[in-house]
Design an enzyme around this catalytic site. Structure first.
Site, short mmCIF file in Angstrom:
data_model
loop_
_atom_site.label_atom_id
_atom_site.label_comp_id
_atom_site.label_asym_id
_atom_site.label_seq_id
_atom_site.Cartn_x
_atom_site.Cartn_y
_atom_site.Cartn_z
N GLU A 259 0.89 -1.49 0.09
CA GLU A 259 -0.38 -0.16 0.11
C GLU A 259 0.66 1.26 -0.13
O GLU A 259 1.92 1.87 1.27
CB GLU A 259 -1.44 -0.17 0.92
CG GLU A 259 -1.82 1.25 0.96
CD GLU A 259 -2.19 0.85 2.90
OE1 GLU A 259 -2.97 2.34 2.64
OE2 GLU A 259 -1.88 0.54 3.86
N LYS A 315 -9.71 2.14 -2.92
CA LYS A 315 -9.69 1.72 -2.07
C LYS A 315 -11.57 2.72 -1.48
O LYS A 315 -11.88 3.87 -1.73
CB LYS A 315 -9.32 2.39 -0.89
CG LYS A 315 -9.27 1.77 0.63
CD LYS A 315 -8.58 2.06 1.83
CE LYS A 315 -8.68 1.70 2.58
NZ LYS A 315 -8.14 1.52 3.59
N CYS A 367 -5.98 -2.57 2.90
CA CYS A 367 -5.44 -2.83 4.10
C CYS A 367 -6.66 -2.99 5.00
O CYS A 367 -7.33 -4.30 5.15
CB CYS A 367 -5.13 -1.50 4.39
SG CYS A 367 -3.52 -1.29 5.94
#
Length: 498
Positions: A259, A315, A367
């Site tokens: 990430e 995301k 994540c």
């Protein structure tokens, strides 16, 4: 197991202990067999209480759970949020006692709405509905769900059928029925035995290979978080990942950076990405987490592909205080912890198509997203492989990264998919469809993890339906014990329970 002669303080202490026991079920301790004991303690203690005292008992359980199991929040606030010890302790405590209120609400409603009839069922239903509430309220925090612990337990075979909430339901029912058994209700042993023996008869493989194994190289740069967003950190990140790619791209079908591997926006990183692509073998691909910007004030935490890859993922489920600041108008500038090192992120749109790389369809979860079972199941329906990139540097050397890894393992088991997980400093791993770690890199080292991951086809029952059947079942379990308005008088004493 009579409940007519103990002080409420004993119950509050039992709930606090039960919260700590629940933490011990999770990684790195993995004492999954303590889960029914923890649930049973709370069930035993709450039955004779008024709704008000039940709320306090639920709060005590939450304080025990999050005070022990989410202590890594202190590391994020103090070590990486530039916050002094007293204020970091205060903010961590505020986080713990605030989250504990969710258990207070759950048990308050339970004692307000449910009587003693079939209490062992209604309590389990209320518990799972409380976990459902915790999954979405205030953006959700489904961390330390009771079912997370069972990726390695005899109950694991239930995960592809009902997911984490089914595991929670069975765990709580095992605890409540265990209490009934100790009250000499011998019949309670039969359903408990069924829950734990039935997995021996359940299928092991719900999915099957969709192609040849992919050779993957997951690069873990181990870059210091405190300097990451400085010019020095940018140079270090660029040099580290370019050099690691040059060394490890040979023989790899898929190279993965974690990430926000490069602490800069995609348009700023284009020359570096072009150099990285020259190191790839023909037909291979590189996937990396990176920040994107678009128009005025739109910033995304994304995954993009180079080489034999197409598509991108932005995301969708952001972390409050980590990727955006709630109540920013009032909080930003008050203390250093609230001053994000980057602009506030924008959530990506729903229904994003999956990334396709080296002929394989990948479902992405960046994540924190990997802890949301239904979000991952939705991505898995269209994917042959699950990819999660993360930066667990914020957890430091706490138990947080190991808890995070355990939840990623459960997502693999629920969906019958390999999960490839690339992180900045650990835990980088490849997980098979049974939730087993087949390759794992050491934490806090600059290292490349080489392994194979097999694209899979077919859907587990959980991937098809998600969690709603279990949530519906939990709601139905409440019905036998609901108090009708005309009967809502004094609480029935403990010794009148079935």
């Amino acid at each position: 197991m009579s409940q007519t002669r103990f002080s409420p303080a004993i119950g509050y202490l039992a709930a606090l202990v039960a919260g700590v026991l629940t933490t011990l079920t999770a990684s790195p301790y993995e004492l999954w067999w303590l889960g029914p004991l923890a649930a049973g303690l709370v069930y035993w203690a709450v039955q004779p209480l008024s709704p008000r005292r039940a709320a306090l008992l639920g709060w005590c359980y939450g304080v025990g759970l999050f005070g022990s199991g989410a202590s890594w929040v202190y590391v994020s606030i103090h070590d990486y949020g530039y916050t002094g010890v007293p204020l970091a302790v205060f903010l961590t405590g505020l986080f713990v006692v605030g989250l504990a209120l969710l258990f207070a609400v759950t048990l308050w409603l339970y004692r307000l709405m449910c009587g003693p009839r079939l209490a062992f069922l209604t309590f389990a239903g209320a518990w799972v509905l409380g976990e459902w509430l915790r999954t979405w309220l205030f953006t959700g925090f489904p961390w330390l769900l009771l079912g997370n612990a069972h990726v390695d337990s005899p109950l694991a075979a239930w995960a592809p059928i009902g997911g984490v909430y089914a595991l929670s339901l069975i765990t709580v029912l095992s605890g409540t029925l265990g209490v009934e058994f100790l009250r000499r209700r011998w019949w309670a042993a039969a359903p408990v035995a069924a829950f734990w023996i039935a997995p021996l008869l359940l299928p092991v493989d719900w999915t099957r290979p969709a192609g040849d194994p992919l050779h993957v190289a997951l690069l873990q740069g181990d870059l210091p978080q405190l300097i990451k967003w400085t010019p020095e950190g940018q140079r270090t990140a660029a040099n580290t990942y370019l050099e690691m790619t040059r060394e490890h791209a040979e023989g790899a079908d898929l190279v993965v950076w974690p990430e926000a591997a490069l602490p800069m926006f995609e348009d700023e990183a284009e020359p570096l990405l072009a150099r990285a692509q020259t190191h790839l073998e023909p037909g291979s691909a590189l996937l990396t987490g990176i920040l994107q910007r678009e128009g005025r004030g739109l910033y995304y935490n994304s995954v993009i592909g180079l080489g034999n890859a197409e598509g991108e993922y932005r995301k969708a489920h952001l972390v409050p205080f980590g990727e955006y600041l709630p109540l920013e108008r009032w909080l930003r500038g008050t203390i250093a912890f609230f001053d994000l090192p980057m602009p506030a992120m924008t959530p990506g749109p729903s229904g994003q198509p999956p990334i396709r790389a080296v002929g394989t369809t990948l479902g992405n979860a960046i994540c924190y997203e990997i802890i949301y079972a239904d979000l991952v199941a939705n991505r898995a329906r269209e994917a042959e492989l699950l990819l999660t990139v993360s930066n667990d540097t914020w957890f430091g050397e706490s138990i947080g990264p190991l808890q995070h890894l355990q939840m990623a393992r459960l997502r693999a088991l629920e969906n019958g998919r390999y999960v490839i997980r690339a992180t900045n400093n650990g835990v980088t791993a490849v997980i098979d469809p049974q939730g087993r770690i087949i390759a794992r890199a050491p934490q806090f080292e600059t290292v490349a993890l080489r392994a194979e991951a097999v694209p899979m086809q077919g859907l587990t029952p959980f991937t098809r339906t998600g969690s709603w059947p279990v949530w519906l079942l939990a709601g139905l379990l409440l019905l036998p014990g609901l108090r009708l308005p005309r009967r809502r008088r004094a609480l029935v004493p403990d010794d009148a329970q079935p």
